[in-house]
Enzyme design. Structure first.
Site, PDB file in Angstrom:
ATOM      1  N   ASP A  33       0.808  -1.391  -0.043  1.00  0.00           N
ATOM      2  CA  ASP A  33       0.185  -0.028  -0.001  1.00  0.00           C
ATOM      3  C   ASP A  33       0.829   1.175  -0.021  1.00  0.00           C
ATOM      4  O   ASP A  33       1.745   1.497   1.095  1.00  0.00           O
ATOM      5  CB  ASP A  33      -0.885  -0.146   1.200  1.00  0.00           C
ATOM      6  CG  ASP A  33      -2.043   1.034   1.135  1.00  0.00           C
ATOM      7  OD1 ASP A  33      -1.974   1.622   0.176  1.00  0.00           O
ATOM      8  OD2 ASP A  33      -2.991   1.017   2.018  1.00  0.00           O
ATOM      9  N   ASP A  34       0.837   1.788  -0.959  1.00  0.00           N
ATOM     10  CA  ASP A  34       1.550   3.248  -1.340  1.00  0.00           C
ATOM     11  C   ASP A  34       3.261   3.183  -1.479  1.00  0.00           C
ATOM     12  O   ASP A  34       4.154   3.985  -1.246  1.00  0.00           O
ATOM     13  CB  ASP A  34       1.719   4.155   0.132  1.00  0.00           C
ATOM     14  CG  ASP A  34       0.308   4.875   0.327  1.00  0.00           C
ATOM     15  OD1 ASP A  34      -0.730   4.501  -0.637  1.00  0.00           O
ATOM     16  OD2 ASP A  34       0.003   5.696   0.879  1.00  0.00           O
ATOM     17  N   CYS A  69      -5.274   5.221  -3.834  1.00  0.00           N
ATOM     18  CA  CYS A  69      -5.625   3.714  -3.619  1.00  0.00           C
ATOM     19  C   CYS A  69      -6.873   3.139  -4.132  1.00  0.00           C
ATOM     20  O   CYS A  69      -6.932   2.075  -4.791  1.00  0.00           O
ATOM     21  CB  CYS A  69      -5.848   3.708  -2.048  1.00  0.00           C
ATOM     22  SG  CYS A  69      -4.506   4.125  -0.955  1.00  0.00           S
ATOM     23  N   ASP A 301      -0.140  -0.318  -5.039  1.00  0.00           N
ATOM     24  CA  ASP A 301      -1.330   0.060  -5.774  1.00  0.00           C
ATOM     25  C   ASP A 301      -0.880   1.555  -6.348  1.00  0.00           C
ATOM     26  O   ASP A 301      -1.570   2.059  -7.047  1.00  0.00           O
ATOM     27  CB  ASP A 301      -2.340   0.236  -4.499  1.00  0.00           C
ATOM     28  CG  ASP A 301      -2.117   1.071  -3.308  1.00  0.00           C
ATOM     29  OD1 ASP A 301      -1.144   1.405  -3.273  1.00  0.00           O
ATOM     30  OD2 ASP A 301      -3.100   1.128  -2.618  1.00  0.00           O
TER      31      ASP A 301
END
Ligand code: NAG
Ligand code: NAG
Ligand code: NAG
Ligand code: NAG
Ligand code: NAG
Ligand code: NAG
Ligand code: NAG
Ligand code: NAG
Length: 517
Positions: A33-34, A69, A301
Site C-alpha cells: 500500500d503506497d 488507493c 497500488d
C-alpha cells in the site's frame, strides 16, 4: 546471522530445482500500500529482491493509471480505467466499494473469473478503503469469488483494526497486521487441498501506508536514513506547476525536514515485515513442492512522494514518484534475473493473470495481457508504442481540514494539517488527465519518446508536459514551448483515451505482443 545463512542456501537450492511435473498453475499476488519505486521503496526488501526479482523478471516501467488507493485497486481488480469502473475517489460517494462497484464490477473481477474456472481463492489484507462499513454492506459483504476472505475494514492500519473473516467481524488490538496476514497465508497453504487444486492467493499488507508503524522488531532499523534528496526535493515552485503546488509554504521550512526524514525511514521499517511475509510464503511453497507451479508477483497500488516539489508526503500527483510502481514476478517459464523495460500498467494485471491461468481475457478489459510477452526475450530491437491515460479526480472535504489551519480553506481542499505546515495535499481542482507516452525501444534503457502531457481541470486549464528522457525529475514544464502540432497531437490522444473502452483503449497499446492463437 542464522537467518542470512538460511536464505543464501535456500536461494541456491532454488537455482537447482527442476521443474515440477504436476500441472497446477497457482498465482500469488502481493500488493503493498503506497510503496514507491523511485524513492528507493524496494531497498528494504532485500530478501524479496533475491527470491523474486533475481529469480524472475523486474519491470522497470510499471505504472498505475490513477495514483490513489481505491481507484487504483479498482483498476487492479477489474482491468479497467477509472472512467470505466467508475471508482473515482476514496469515498463511497465517489464509488469506492459503492453500489455500482458491488453490483456491476465486483462480480466480474479476475479473481471471480478464476474462481468460476475452478480456482480456490484466498484474500488477506486491505481491500478498498470503504470496505466493511455499514454503508457499504458491513463485514457480511464478502466480494464474489473468494473462498477465504480476510478483508480489512476501511483503510490501512497496523494495530487496532477490524477484519471480515469469511463475513464475520473480528477485532485485533495487538496483532501487527502484516504478521497476521502472513499467519493466515500460511494457514491457507497448510490445507491439504492446496496441493490438489489451482489456487489464487492475494496478500495485501498495510505497509508502507500511514501511520507508518513498524513492527517492534524493526523499530529504529533505519535510524540514520534520511528522505532521498532528489533534484526536485523541496524546491520552491513557481508558475510552471499547477495551483496546489504553488500554495504556501513553498518550499517547506527546514524545520519540517526531520519530519520528512522520519516518515521516509518508518516507511522502510514497515516494509521489513512485508519482506518477511514474502520470504515465509516462498519458503512454504518450496517445502510443499509448489514453488515451480506458482507465479509470484510483488507490486504496489501506486507510488508516493516525500518532499518532492515541496509537497510533504502523499500521492495523488501525476509525477513519476506517484505513478510508477515496483513490479517483479517469478514463475514457470519466466526468465531469470531479467529486466524488462516494456511499459506495463495496473489495468494489465487482470488480463495478465487470466492469461497465466490459460483463460482468454475478456475484450472489455482496457488493459492488455503482458504474460505471453514475458516469455519472449524482449528488449533490443523490440518495437513498442504505448500511450496510456492517467486520470485523477481531486478530493476536497471539510473533514480533513484542521481548524488550526487558515480558516478560508473550504471543502474544496483536503488534508490540510498543522503537522504538514498546513500545506494542503489535495484539492478539487487537482483533477487532471494525462497521456503518458513511451515509444520505440532503441536500446535496453532508452526510448525515443518518453513523455507526459497533462491537462488540469481548473480555472486556468493548466497544462504540464515533460520530456522524461532529458528531464527525469520534471523540473522544466515544456507546455508553453510545445509546437501546436505536438500539442494538438497530445490533446487528440487525450480526448480519445478519456472515453476509450476495451478495444478502443487497446489501439493505443502496441506492446508488440505476438498474440496467442
Ligand atoms: C473461510 O472459509 C473457507 C471456505 O469455506 C474455509 O475453508 C476456511 O477455513 C475459513 N477460514 C477461516 C479463517 O475461518
Ligand atoms: C489500541 O487502541 C487502544 C484504545 O484506543 C489503545 O489504548 C491502544 O494503545 C491501541 N493499541 C495499539 C497497539 O496501538
Ligand atoms: C547511526 O549513526 C551513529 C553516529 O554516526 C552511529 O553511532 C550508529 O551506529 C548509527 N546507527 C545505525 C543503526 O546505523
Ligand atoms: C468523491 O466523488 C464524488 C462524486 O464525484 C463527489 O461527490 C465527492 O465530493 C468526492 N469526495 C471528495 C472527498 O472529494
Ligand atoms: C542493445 O543495443 C544497444 C545499442 O545498440 C547496445 O548498446 C546494447 O549493448 C544492446 N543490449 C543487448 C542486451 O543486446
Ligand atoms: C535517449 O534517447 C533520446 C532520444 O534519442 C536522447 O535525446 C537521450 O539523450 C537518450 N538518453 C540516454 C540516457 O541515452
Ligand atoms: C483551485 O481551488 C481553490 C479552492 O477552491 C481556488 O481558491 C483556486 O483559485 C483554484 N485554482 C485554480 C487554478 O483553479
Ligand atoms: C478552458 O477551456 C475551456 C474549454 O475548452 C474554455 O471554454 C475556457 O475559456 C478555457 N479557460 C481558460 C482560462 O483558458
Amino acid at each position: 546471522m542464522e537467518k542470512l545463512l538460511l536464505l543464501s542456501s535456500f536461494t541456491i537450492m532454488l537455482t537447482w530445482m527442476v521443474p515440477g511435473s504436476c500441472s497446477q498453475t497457482n498465482i500469488v499476488l502481493i500488493i503493498a500500500d503506497d510503496q514507491d519505486l523511485i524513492l528507493g521503496g524496494l531497498t528494504p526488501m532485500v530478501k524479496t529482491q533475491n527470491i523474486i526479482a533475481n529469480m524472475g523478471v523486474t519491470f522497470t516501467n510499471a505504472f498505475v493509471t490513477t495514483p490513489i488507493c481505491c481507484p487504483s485497486r479498482a483498476s487492479i481488480f477489474s482491468g479497467q480505467y477509472q472512467h470505466n469502473h467508475l471508482t473515482l475517489n476514496n469515498s463511497v460517494s465517489g464509488g469506492c466499494s459503492g453500489p455500482h462497484w458491488q453490483q456491476r464490477v465486483e462480480p466480474q473481477t479476475w479473481p471471480a473469473i478464476l474462481h468460476q474456472a475452478g480456482y480456490t481463492t484466498f484474500y488477506a489484507g486491505k481491500y478498498l478503503n470503504q470496505y466493511g462499513y455499514k454503508k457499504t454492506g458491513g463485514v457480511a459483504h464478502v466480494p464474489p469469488g473468494w473462498d477465504w476472505w480476510i478483508g480489512l475494514v476501511g483503510n490501512s492500519r497496523y494495530y487496532n483494526y477490524t477484519l471480515s473473516v469469511n463475513g464475520t467481524s473480528v477485532f485485533h488490538s495487538d496483532d501487527y497486521f502484516t504478521n497476521l496476514i502472513k499467519m493466515y497465508g500460511l494457514e491457507f497453504l497448510h490445507q491439504r487441498h492446496v496441493k490438489e487444486k489451482n489456487f489464487l492467493m492475494v496478500l495485501a499488507p498495510p505497509a508502507p501506508h500511514a501511520p507508518f508503524t513498524p513492527a517492534p522488531e524493526y523499530k529504529d532499523s533505519y535510524k540514520n536514513v534520511t528522505a532521498m534528496r532528489t533534484p526536485n526535493f523541496n524546491i520552491p515552485v513557481f508558475k510552471d506547476k499547477h495551483w496546489l503546488l504553488r500554495m504556501s509554504p513553498s518550499p517547506l521550512p527546514d524545520s519540517m525536514l526531520p519530519e520528512l526524514d522520519r516518515v521516509y525511514r518508518q516507511r522502510w521499517e514497515t516494509l521489513l515485515s512485508v519482506d518477511d511475509l514474502v520470504e515465509s510464503i516462498v519458503i512454504e511453497l518450496y517445502s510443499l513442492g509448489l514453488l515451480d507451479n506458482t507465479y509470484l508477483i510483488v507490486t504496489s497500488d501506486h507510488g508516493y512522494h516525500v518532499g518532492q516539489f515541496g509537497l510533504p508526503w502523499d500521492k495523488r500527483q501525476p509525477y513519476e514518484m506517484d505513478i510508477r510502481i515496483p513490479l517483479m514476478m517469478r514463475g514457470p517459464g519466466l526468465p531469470r534475473k531479467q529486466k524488462d523495460v516494456r511499459p506495463v500498467l495496473n489495468i494489465d494485471f487482470a488480463p495478465t493473470f487470466l492469461a497465466m491461468a490459460g483463460l482468454e481475457p475478456p475484450a472489455w478489459m482496457d488493459g492488455l495481457p503482458f504474460f505471453p510477452l514475458l516469455q519472449q526475450n524482449a528488449n533490443n530491437g523490440t518495437k513498442i508504442d504505448r500511450k496510456f491515460l492517467i486520470e485523477y479526480h481531486g478530493e476536497g472535504s471539510m473533514k480533513t481540514i484542521s481548524s488550526d489551519c487558515p480558516s478560508d480553506y473550504s471543502d474544496t481542499l483536503s488534508t490540510c494539517v498543522p503537522e504538514q505546515m498546513c500545506k494542503c495535499q489535495d484539492s478539487k481542482n487537482n483533477s487532471y488527465t494525462c497521456v503518458r507516452h513511451l515509444e520505440d525501444l532503441i536500446s535496453n534503457h532508452n526510448f525515443s519518446y518518453d513523455f507526459i502531457f497533462c491537462k488540469f481541470r481548473d480555472s486556468e486549464n493548466f497544462t504540464e508536459a515533460y520530456d522524461l528522457n532529458v528531464d527525469p525529475y520534471q523540473l522544466n514544464n515544456l507546455a508553453p514551448y510545445l509546437s501546436s502540432i505536438i500539442e494538438n497531437k497530445y490533446i487528440t490522444w487525450l480526448d480519445h483515451l478519456k472515453f476509450c473502452s476495451g478495444l478502443t483503449c487497446h489501439m493505443y497499446h502496441d506492446l508488440n505482443v505476438q498474440n496467442s492463437p
